[in-house]
Scaffold this motif. Structure first.
Motif, short mmCIF file in Angstrom:
data_model
loop_
_atom_site.label_atom_id
_atom_site.label_comp_id
_atom_site.label_asym_id
_atom_site.label_seq_id
_atom_site.Cartn_x
_atom_site.Cartn_y
_atom_site.Cartn_z
N ASN A 1 38.17 45.63 41.60
CA ASN A 1 37.41 45.36 40.38
C ASN A 1 37.70 46.37 39.27
O ASN A 1 36.85 46.63 38.44
CB ASN A 1 35.91 45.31 40.67
CG ASN A 1 35.19 44.43 39.68
OD1 ASN A 1 35.81 43.58 39.05
ND2 ASN A 1 33.92 44.63 39.52
N GLN B 1 36.39 41.31 40.70
CA GLN B 1 35.24 40.83 41.45
C GLN B 1 34.19 40.23 40.52
O GLN B 1 33.25 39.62 40.97
CB GLN B 1 34.62 41.95 42.28
CG GLN B 1 35.58 42.59 43.26
CD GLN B 1 35.98 41.67 44.39
OE1 GLN B 1 35.16 41.22 45.16
NE2 GLN B 1 37.28 41.37 44.48
N ASN B 2 34.33 40.43 39.25
CA ASN B 2 33.49 39.70 38.30
C ASN B 2 34.25 39.47 37.01
O ASN B 2 35.35 40.01 36.82
CB ASN B 2 32.15 40.40 38.08
CG ASN B 2 32.31 41.76 37.46
OD1 ASN B 2 33.07 41.92 36.50
ND2 ASN B 2 31.63 42.75 38.01
N GLN B 3 33.66 38.68 36.13
CA GLN B 3 34.41 38.21 34.98
C GLN B 3 34.73 39.28 33.94
O GLN B 3 35.56 39.08 33.08
CB GLN B 3 33.66 37.03 34.35
CG GLN B 3 33.88 35.78 35.18
CD GLN B 3 32.86 34.68 34.90
OE1 GLN B 3 31.97 34.45 35.68
NE2 GLN B 3 33.00 34.01 33.77
N GLU B 4 34.05 40.42 34.06
CA GLU B 4 34.32 41.52 33.13
C GLU B 4 35.76 42.02 33.26
O GLU B 4 36.31 42.58 32.33
CB GLU B 4 33.37 42.70 33.41
CG GLU B 4 31.91 42.37 33.23
CD GLU B 4 31.52 42.29 31.77
OE1 GLU B 4 31.77 43.26 31.06
OE2 GLU B 4 30.99 41.25 31.35
N TYR C 1 38.40 40.06 34.29
CA TYR C 1 39.40 38.99 34.23
C TYR C 1 40.39 39.25 33.09
O TYR C 1 40.01 39.76 32.05
CB TYR C 1 38.71 37.64 33.97
CG TYR C 1 38.14 36.96 35.20
CD1 TYR C 1 38.16 37.58 36.43
CD2 TYR C 1 37.58 35.69 35.11
CE1 TYR C 1 37.64 36.96 37.55
CE2 TYR C 1 37.05 35.05 36.23
CZ TYR C 1 37.08 35.69 37.44
OH TYR C 1 36.56 35.07 38.54
N GLN D 1 25.76 38.94 44.99
CA GLN D 1 27.00 38.47 44.34
C GLN D 1 27.17 37.01 44.70
O GLN D 1 27.21 36.66 45.88
CB GLN D 1 28.20 39.23 44.92
CG GLN D 1 28.41 40.62 44.36
CD GLN D 1 29.29 40.59 43.13
OE1 GLN D 1 29.86 39.54 42.82
NE2 GLN D 1 29.38 41.70 42.42
N TRP E 1 29.72 33.67 44.17
CA TRP E 1 31.01 33.20 43.67
C TRP E 1 31.00 31.68 43.61
O TRP E 1 30.67 31.02 44.61
CB TRP E 1 32.15 33.63 44.60
CG TRP E 1 32.54 35.06 44.43
CD1 TRP E 1 31.94 36.00 43.65
CD2 TRP E 1 33.64 35.72 45.08
NE1 TRP E 1 32.59 37.20 43.78
CE2 TRP E 1 33.62 37.06 44.64
CE3 TRP E 1 34.62 35.31 45.98
CZ2 TRP E 1 34.57 37.99 45.08
CZ3 TRP E 1 35.54 36.24 46.43
CH2 TRP E 1 35.52 37.57 45.97
N GLN F 1 24.33 38.40 40.37
CA GLN F 1 25.51 38.33 39.53
C GLN F 1 26.35 37.12 39.95
O GLN F 1 26.80 37.02 41.08
CB GLN F 1 26.34 39.59 39.65
CG GLN F 1 27.45 39.62 38.63
CD GLN F 1 28.24 40.90 38.69
OE1 GLN F 1 28.58 41.38 39.78
NE2 GLN F 1 28.54 41.47 37.54
N THR G 1 29.72 34.93 39.52
CA THR G 1 31.09 35.03 39.02
C THR G 1 31.78 33.67 39.12
O THR G 1 31.77 33.03 40.16
CB THR G 1 31.89 36.07 39.83
OG1 THR G 1 31.25 37.33 39.70
CG2 THR G 1 33.32 36.17 39.34
N PRO H 1 31.68 38.32 48.75
CA PRO H 1 30.42 38.20 48.02
C PRO H 1 29.32 37.78 49.00
O PRO H 1 29.61 37.54 50.18
CB PRO H 1 30.70 37.08 47.03
CG PRO H 1 31.71 36.22 47.73
CD PRO H 1 32.54 37.16 48.57
#
Lengths: 276, 416
Positions: free
Chosen positions: A138, A218-221, A223, B37, B39, B65, B67, B88
């Protein structure tokens, strides 16, 4: 060689024009589609021209609702970092492999060649496990690391370095220059075109890099643009084609701009290495 | 091919890194805490964070969160995460692709008493059940319906075709109404063709795998007959082997070039976008798919939520899954996103019950069948879809093609 008949020339130009139009049509369709709404794209019969060229809704949605600004910043950062590391390290490695005698330099070059031949799929899982163990999941660092030095760049630089006359380096050495002075003041100015080639190849590769960037994030931040494009166009019931096409234009723009300015080196790079 | 190779490498890696799910204690009613998390490989992740505000208000110490992951790479990403142990808490699974993910053994069994299995359409619930243990809880479901141009049918004095024979009568009448190709079949010659054939196969009493899922039965006489019937729709001129391609379905249906198709409930909205609600009210009708000798059986698709075995916060994860499984939640989600509920009680609400286009859908969901839930279906189905083109173009008999696909499938195996 005699000049070809004007008619032959005319026909040749005609054929090439037709070819160029055929090659460009899909691109034009994408460009026009970026200004259409989903309903316009789905309508029967589909029109070529959008109803309204000032319809920037697709672009606005991408940047205001779908985090395209963030993706763009991430992509630029990743590409800039990859270009810098590749140019720096590939140039140094290429110089060392071509011009310096050290034990095992043939073995090292053999390893570089071997690394070029290992399919990227085979390294996928081990690479990811290593990144996990380094605690870099990430992060954008994890996106850059595996392509920080690409074997193809080292290979290209080594081939170019080979063509730099030894006498120039020898002369500098006799004048008392150290290796770093020789590298930066004599060698680098001579291999400008090769550096441009490596930079362009690296930029294109990292700009379009999709799967690895996705796996690491692991998250859209975190990408990058290609990953962002893939999620941004996912609609409730089907792909949102307007967003997809507008996004494709956004992703394409930096490459097009780069091409306009560095056309000479693009052509040289492809002609010189056979790699796009 | 590249994706297959990656998938294969990942599957091999996951075998060594995962362990069997262990039974989870019953989940209490106390508020969930900690972080989660989630997904999701689809557009739902756009809407889900806002939708979960109610749940978060009831669980103030929980941080969720969500995603969003590109759908076609979701499996690769999840398999890599399973291999590396960076999973996740909650994932969204789709019946079309979940078998190969489930085969990793990385999912936790649904805790005893979390949900009532009978609250869902039985076939939808069973998609998640392996050897008697459920590994996911249904979130939404759909089944294909026969959707047709009711204005053209009325002109011809016909209702919806109820059997295979009536389907051809219907198609012939639609041809007289000016439809060049009255019926639309999938013509991508990929895995979706095989999914389409799965419908006809079950309508004829066949199946691609035997009852306990231990052997391929692709070239059984019932299946060959089903493929022959499918091929005859093309050879007798009722459907084109070339179109409409996916994006052309809406324009062709709108112009009347095609007048009927087995397609999911989303078609209504597809048609509304360019044509408007009035057009849809006047032109579109739905019915259960025409019955073969074994009845009217359509293709099932569903989505579930599953919890990974190795997660940090299983308690909160299951509480979220339980919340998403409630009929009221699924109904609210339908209103926000349009996915039809898998919980049966939600279907009594006027939002669904009052839409006549969904009557057939509710009936279809009782009997609809899944694609074979085996990890290798992706390979076998893709090959089958490609080979079906030979039948569509009259270059091979149904028997020869299915014999060939059967031996291909035996070579690939069942992946377990």
């Amino acid at each position: 060689m005699s000049k070809p008949h004007p008619l032959v020339t005319a026909m040749l130009y005609g054929l090439l024009t037709i070819g160029a139009v055929i090659a460009l049509l899909p691109f034009v369709w994408v460009l026009l589609g970026a200004f259409k709404s989903q309903a316009e794209i789905m309508a029967a019969p589909g029109a070529w021209l959008p109803r309204n060229f000032t319809n920037l809704a697709n672009f606005l949605t991408l940047f205001t609702e779908r985090m395209f600004g963030r993706y763009m910043a991430n992509s630029l950062l990743v590409s800039a970092a990859t270009v810098i590391t590749n140019v720096l390290f590939a140039t140094m490695a290429g110089y060392a492999l071509a011009k310096l005698e050290f034990p095992g330099h043939k073995l090292v070059f053999g390893c570089v060649l071997a690394a070029m031949m290992v399919p990227y799929v085979a390294l996928f899982v081990p690479q990811f496990v290593i990144i996990v163990q380094m605690g870099l999941v990430n992060t954008l660092t994890a996106v850059v690391l595996p392509i920080a030095v690409m074997p193809i760049g080292v290979f290209i630089m080594r081939q170019f370095a080979d063509s730099v006359p030894d006498e120039l380096l020898e002369a500098a050495r006799l004048d008392g220059a150290g290796e770093f002075t020789i590298f930066f003041r004599i060698f680098l100015p001579l291999v400008g075109p090769a550096i441009a080639t490596v930079a362009i190849i690296t930029f294109l590769n990292s700009w379009n890099y999709f799967l690895w960037s996705l796996i690491v994030a692991q998250n859209q931040e975190t990408y990058t643009l290609p990953v962002g494009l893939a999620v941004a166009s996912q609609g409730a019931r089907s792909t949102e084609y307007g967003l997809l096409l507008a996004g494709a234009i956004v992703v394409l723009m930096p490459v097009l701009i780069l091409f306009l300015f560095l056309q000479k080196y693009f052509v040289q790079g492809i002609a010189g290495t056979g790699i796009k | 091919m590249k994706h297959l190779a990656i998938a294969a490498a990942l599957m091999a890696a996951t075998v060594f890194t995962t362990h069997a799910a262990t039974a989870q204690d019953a989940i209490d009613d106390a508020p969930a805490t900690g972080s989660l998390q989630v997904w999701i490989g689809g557009a739902e992740a756009e809407k889900l964070p806002d939708f979960l505000a109610t749940f978060e208000a009831a669980n103030p110490d929980l941080d969720i969160q969500v995603t969003q992951i590109p759908s076609d790479q979701f499996d690769t990403k999840l398999l890599t995460a399973i291999a590396a142990g960076t999973v996740p808490d909650v994932v969204r699974l789709y019946s079309q692709s979940q078998a190969s993910l489930m085969a990793t053994g990385a999912f936790a069994a649904v805790p005893e008493g979390l949900v009532d299995p009978d609250a869902f359409f039985a076939n939808v619930y069973n998609t998640n059940v392996k050897d008697g243990v459920a590994y996911g809880v249904p979130m939404d479901a759909y089944a294909t319906m026969f959707q047709y141009r009711k204005d053209l049918a009325e002109k011809a004095g016909l209702g919806a075709p109820k059997t295979w024979e009536e389907l051809k009568t219907f198609a012939a009448a639609m041809k007289e109404q000016g439809g060049a190709w009255p019926l639309s079949l999938d013509v991508g010659y990929d895995i979706y063709n095989a999914q389409g054939l799965n419908e006809y196969v079950h309508q004829n009493g066949g199946s691609f795998v035997n009852a306990d899922g231990t052997a391929w039965t692709i070239n059984s006489p019932e299946n060959v007959e089903a493929l022959e019937f499918w091929g005859s729709l093309i050879s007798e001129g009722y459907a084109s082997p070339d179109g409409p391609k996916f994006l052309h379905t809406v324009p062709w249906f709108t112009s009347g070039e095609i007048a009927g198709k087995d397609i999911g409930p989303w078609f209504e909205q597809f048609l509304k976008d360019p044509n408007g609600a009035d057009w849809v009210a006047q032109h579109l009708a739905t019915a259960e798919v025409p019955a073969g000798p074994a009845g009217s059986i359509s293709a099932l698709g569903s989505g579930s939520l599953a919890v990974l075995a190795d997660v940090r916060n299983p308690d909160a994860a299951w509480k979220l899954v339980r919340y998403m499984a409630q009929p009221e939640t699924q109904l609210a989600w339908y209103k926000v996103f349009g996915s039809l509920p898998a919980a049966k009680a939600a279907w009594d609400d006027p939002a669904i019950a009052a839409n006549p286009l969904l009557d057939a859908e509710r009936a279809a969901l009782q009997t609809a069948v899944d694609i074979p839930q085996v990890p290798t279906w992706n390979q076998v189905g893709t090959y089958m879809g490609q080979q079906m083109e030979l039948v569509a173009r009259g270059q091979a008999s149904a028997q020869d093609v299915l014999d060939d696909v059967q031996s291909f499938a035996e070579g690939v195996g069942l992946g377990s």
